[in-house]
Design an enzyme around this catalytic site. Structure first.
Site, PDB file in Angstrom:
ATOM      1  N   ASP A 472       0.839  -1.200   0.000  1.00 24.88           N
ATOM      2  CA  ASP A 472       0.000   0.000   0.000  1.00 24.88           C
ATOM      3  C   ASP A 472       0.876   1.252   0.000  1.00 24.88           C
ATOM      4  OD1 ASP A 472      -2.281   1.538   0.190  1.00 24.88           O
ATOM      5  OD2 ASP A 472      -2.979   0.679   2.073  1.00 24.88           O
ATOM      6  N   ASP A 542     -10.754   2.478  -2.779  1.00 24.66           N
ATOM      7  CA  ASP A 542     -11.296   2.234  -1.442  1.00 24.66           C
ATOM      8  C   ASP A 542     -12.812   2.326  -1.451  1.00 24.66           C
ATOM      9  OD1 ASP A 542      -8.996   1.675  -0.114  1.00 24.66           O
ATOM     10  OD2 ASP A 542      -8.675   3.690   0.672  1.00 24.66           O
TER      11      ASP A 542
HETATM   12  C1  DGJ Z   1      -5.725   2.047   2.239  1.00 22.16           C
HETATM   13  C2  DGJ Z   1      -6.140   0.887   1.393  1.00 22.16           C
HETATM   14  O1  DGJ Z   1      -6.671   1.326   0.188  1.00 22.16           O
HETATM   15  C3  DGJ Z   1      -7.139   0.041   2.179  1.00 22.16           C
HETATM   16  O2  DGJ Z   1      -7.608  -1.009   1.382  1.00 22.16           O
HETATM   17  C4  DGJ Z   1      -6.464  -0.473   3.415  1.00 22.16           C
HETATM   18  O3  DGJ Z   1      -5.417  -1.323   3.057  1.00 22.16           O
HETATM   19  C5  DGJ Z   1      -5.952   0.689   4.243  1.00 22.16           C
HETATM   20  N1  DGJ Z   1      -5.126   1.558   3.459  1.00 22.16           N
HETATM   21  C6  DGJ Z   1      -5.172   0.202   5.438  1.00 22.16           C
HETATM   22  O4  DGJ Z   1      -4.586   1.208   6.128  1.00 22.16           O
END
Ligand code: DGJ
Length: 717
Positions: A472, A542
């Site tokens: 990420d 997200d």
């Molecule tokens: C942002 C990501 O897009 C989410 O899916 C998740 O992994 C969060 N970060 C975790 O902090």
């Protein structure tokens, strides 16, 4: 032969299966673009124009000006007043260069690009190398055109070598420049923001410069590096479309200038705002690789060109195996995780047919919320008292694989790492760095940082059977400065940062060869072709709300194949109808789930198990098949599309309603790829259809409700 030099005409011709690209050498010095379009042997250079106020080359006469010629490449300060590809500041301080053609070479395969991902060659790939020289700076410029024949793709990038005695500074560098000799065209880009990536924008070109760019140190949610230029009447199946993309994950610039002669000049590359690079005598610099494709048959063909090319030449081999159906813990648990809870998740996941449990965030250091611990990549002994290995073994014993979240590029000021090495984050001496999600960015241009990360990941994951990393990246770069570089190299930091990221990704893939990677940047903040070389898929957004997701996924599919798109069903809040809608939307890409499986009713659990079972029957159709968009949700109250596998034997058709409309409206959806002579059965209903019927169109009746979807799975009998 896909690349030829026609000596009598001083012309280079590049052919793919359906396209031709041509340019010639003018006056023994300049590269003039002649043609890019449908495959042909008949093309002529456009006549030169004498244009007032356009400075000309004395020896060639007033009708030749770099300003009024369709250049293959143009240089700042040398008579082309339009947007140009290169600005290099030499010892004279002017930024002016004027490279002249020197020689060419045609070879099989391609050349590697040092430190930046590039597309794989196949047995038919050929490359044209053009060498140009600038006498004053002493720099040598190599332009590389690589022809990926069967994909109708041509890539281009450049290498600059400082063969002079003094250092020079590259101040702008664009990998690709293309002059299209008309301007009654539209420009398509994907813009957005966190939670709303890939919004589709189509606008007419106008005189002047139009651009999209990222200054964020990431290819970004805000502007994707994909861009298309098309005739104003182009549709999914008709009209001319030129597609472009840049294989790079950092700041970039895509610009189009419509000039005084109504030419549209397209450029894509690093730009000049967030980039600079000093080349000492004897040093070399390679730009990222850009690609272009041309379709005479509308967007659909351009889309499939990109899909095939990305899948076959960019995606890692592991992406060709079925992607695991994951149960991801993030939306269900956030930071509230521990071993007993997740072992229960694993147990339940196995019962429902999931392949893998992914532990997303919260597992390391003092990570109890998003304010602390990034950088401290050792397992929390409060949450996992028996250690990571014992926990992972227990997950495996429940019958599912295990994946884990990491965010290597980031650091929280509240972390052991920051307390030990505050100088390891990006910052400008004397200025307080801005925070975003309470975090700072690690200086990935500093090799010490890369070595630290290698060391800690190696130690933490050693001898543990981890099958999946989710990598990420949750903030963009401000206060970009590195304590490891001298003042005159500070504008190299963003570019060197990206090379550091690629280096660590390369190391991770090599060190853990059996572990696949999903990349992510707060969803689709680095949804780009360079990231696609590492991950079997990218977390698309997200935003898991299926209504918004329909728009995001539909636009992302314009340029990127379903194989890259990680799509999760999130909490349906006990509502079966909502679960059904969420599933049908997520089925557009690689399916996964993010919900608290321990709190679901038996009815919901049973349905999820059914969904996973059904998906597994057809996941290869989405992953490897061809995609046809029938209606875009941007234009219609519903999104409809189908995937078809290579031999047309299986077809997955989806109709997703996104806006309220009159109930009972019927729509005819034509599946042109159906096999005329065959009979298909929809395995969901058992209903039989002839291939002709599918080709002529099946009639779908809309419910009028923007949260319903219909799914057909046609299998040839
Ligand atoms: C942002 C990501 O897009 C989410 O899916 C998740 O992994 C969060 N970060 C975790 O902090």
């Amino acid at each position: 032969m896909s690349i030829r030099f026609i000596k009598e005409k001083n012309t280079f011709v590049l052919n793919t299966v359906a396209t031709t690209y041509a340019f010639d050498i003018l006056g023994g010095k300049y590269l003039r673009h002649i043609y890019y379009g449908k495959k042909t042997a008949n093309f002529e250079p456009a006549p030169l124009n004498t244009v007032s106020f356009s400075p000309y080359v004395h020896e060639l006469g007033p009708s030749f000006s770099p300003d009024s010629t369709p250049n293959e490449i143009s240089f700042f300060g040398s008579g082309d007043f339009r947007a140009n590809s290169l600005r290099i500041k030499g010892a004279d301080g002017t930024g002016v260069t004027d490279f002249s053609y020197s020689s060419y070479r045609i070879f099989n395969g391609r050349r590697d690009i040092h430190g930046i991902p590039f597309a794989r060659a196949d047995e038919k790939t050929r490359t044209l190398e053009i060498t140009m020289l600038d006498d004053v700076t002493g720099c040598k410029l190599m332009l590389y055109y690589t022809v990926f024949e069967k994909y109708d793709m041509i890539s281009r990038y450049m290498v600059i070598e400082n063969c002079g005695k003094q250092s020079v500074k590259i101040e702008k560098c664009m990998s690709l420049e293309l002059c299209i000799d008309r301007c009654d065209l539209d420009m398509v880009t994907l813009y957005g923001r966190h939670n709303a990536e890939c919004s589709y924008q189509r606008v007419p070109l106008h005189h002047g410069v139009q651009s999209v760019m990222s200054r964020r140190g990431a290819s970004s949610h805000q502007y994707n590096p994909f861009m298309a230029i098309c005739s104003q009447k182009a549709t999914e199946e008709r009209g001319e479309v030129y597609g472009f993309n840049l294989m790079y994950s950092g700041s970039f610039l895509n610009e189009v200038e419509v000039d005084q002669l109504n030419t549209a000049k397209v450029l894509t590359g690093l730009g000049g705002e967030c980039f600079g690079y000093t080349l000492e005598s004897g040093e070399c610099f390679s730009s990222p690789e850009a690609v272009m494709t041309y379709s005479a048959y509308g967007f659909g063909k351009m889309t499939r060109n990109f899909h095939n090319y990305i899948r076959d030449t960019i995606m890692p081999k592991a992406a060709f195996e079925p992607h695991p159906v994951v149960l991801n813990t993030w939306e269900a648990c956030k930071f509230d995780i521990d071993a007993p809870k997740l072992v229960k998740f694993a147990e339940e996941a196995n019962k429902l047919g999931f392949d893998m449990l992914v532990m997303d965030d919260g597992w390391f250091g003092e990570r109890h919320n998003d304010r602390a611990a990034l950088g401290d990549w050792y397992v929390s002994d409060r949450k996992f008292p028996n250690g990571l290995k014992a926990f992972v073994d227990e997950v495996h014993s429940k019958g599912v694989k295990f994946g884990i979240w990491i965010e290597p590029e980031m650091i929280n000021p509240d972390s052991e790492l920051y307390r030990a090495h505050p100088e390891w984050c990006l910052r400008v001496e004397g200025r307080e760095p801005l925070r975003s999600r309470h975090q700072l960015v690690l200086d990935m241009s500093n090799n010490e940082v890369i070595e630290y990360l290698k060391g800690i990941f190696d130690k933490t994951f050693k001898d543990i059977d981890i099958e999946y990393f989710k990598w990420d990246m949750n903030r963009h770069m401000s206060n970009v400065g590195s304590s490891a570089l001298p003042a005159h190299r500070q504008d190299e930091v963003s570019f060197r940062y990206m090379k550091g990221v690629y280096k660590l990704l390369d190391w991770l893939a090599e060190r853990f060869p059996n572990t696949v990677i999903e990349t992510c940047s707060g969803g689709g903040g680095r949804y780009d072709m360079a990231m696609m070389t590492y991950g079997i898929q990218i977390w698309t957004s997200d935003k898991t709300n299926p209504y918004n997701r329909t728009f995001i996924q539909s636009a992302a599919m314009t340029a990127y194949p379903a194989m890259t798109m990680s799509c999760h069903v999130s909490n349906p809040k006990g509502d079966m109808r909502s679960l059904d809608f969420r599933y049908k939307v997520a089925l557009g890409g690689m399916l996964g789930y993010e919900l608290n499986i321990l709190e679901m009713t038996e009815e919901i659990k049973l349905e999820i198990a059914k969904q996973i079972k059904e998906y597994k029957l057809i996941e290869d159709v989405m992953r490897l098949g061809d995609y046809y968009m029938l209606t875009s949700p941007v234009k219609y109250p519903y999104s409809s599309y189908y995937y078809v596998n290579g031999d047309n034997g299986r077809i997955v058709l989806s109709v997703i309603e996104t806006a309220a409309c009159k109930a009972g409206r019927t729509k005819l959806l034509k599946i042109r790829r159906a096999d005329r002579d065959a009979t298909y059965s929809d395995i969901r209903t058992g209903k039989l259809y002839s291939g002709v019927e599918l080709q002529n169109g099946i009639s779908v009746s809309l419910t009028g409700k923007p949260d319903t979807a219909e799914l057909f799975i046609f299998v040839r009998q």
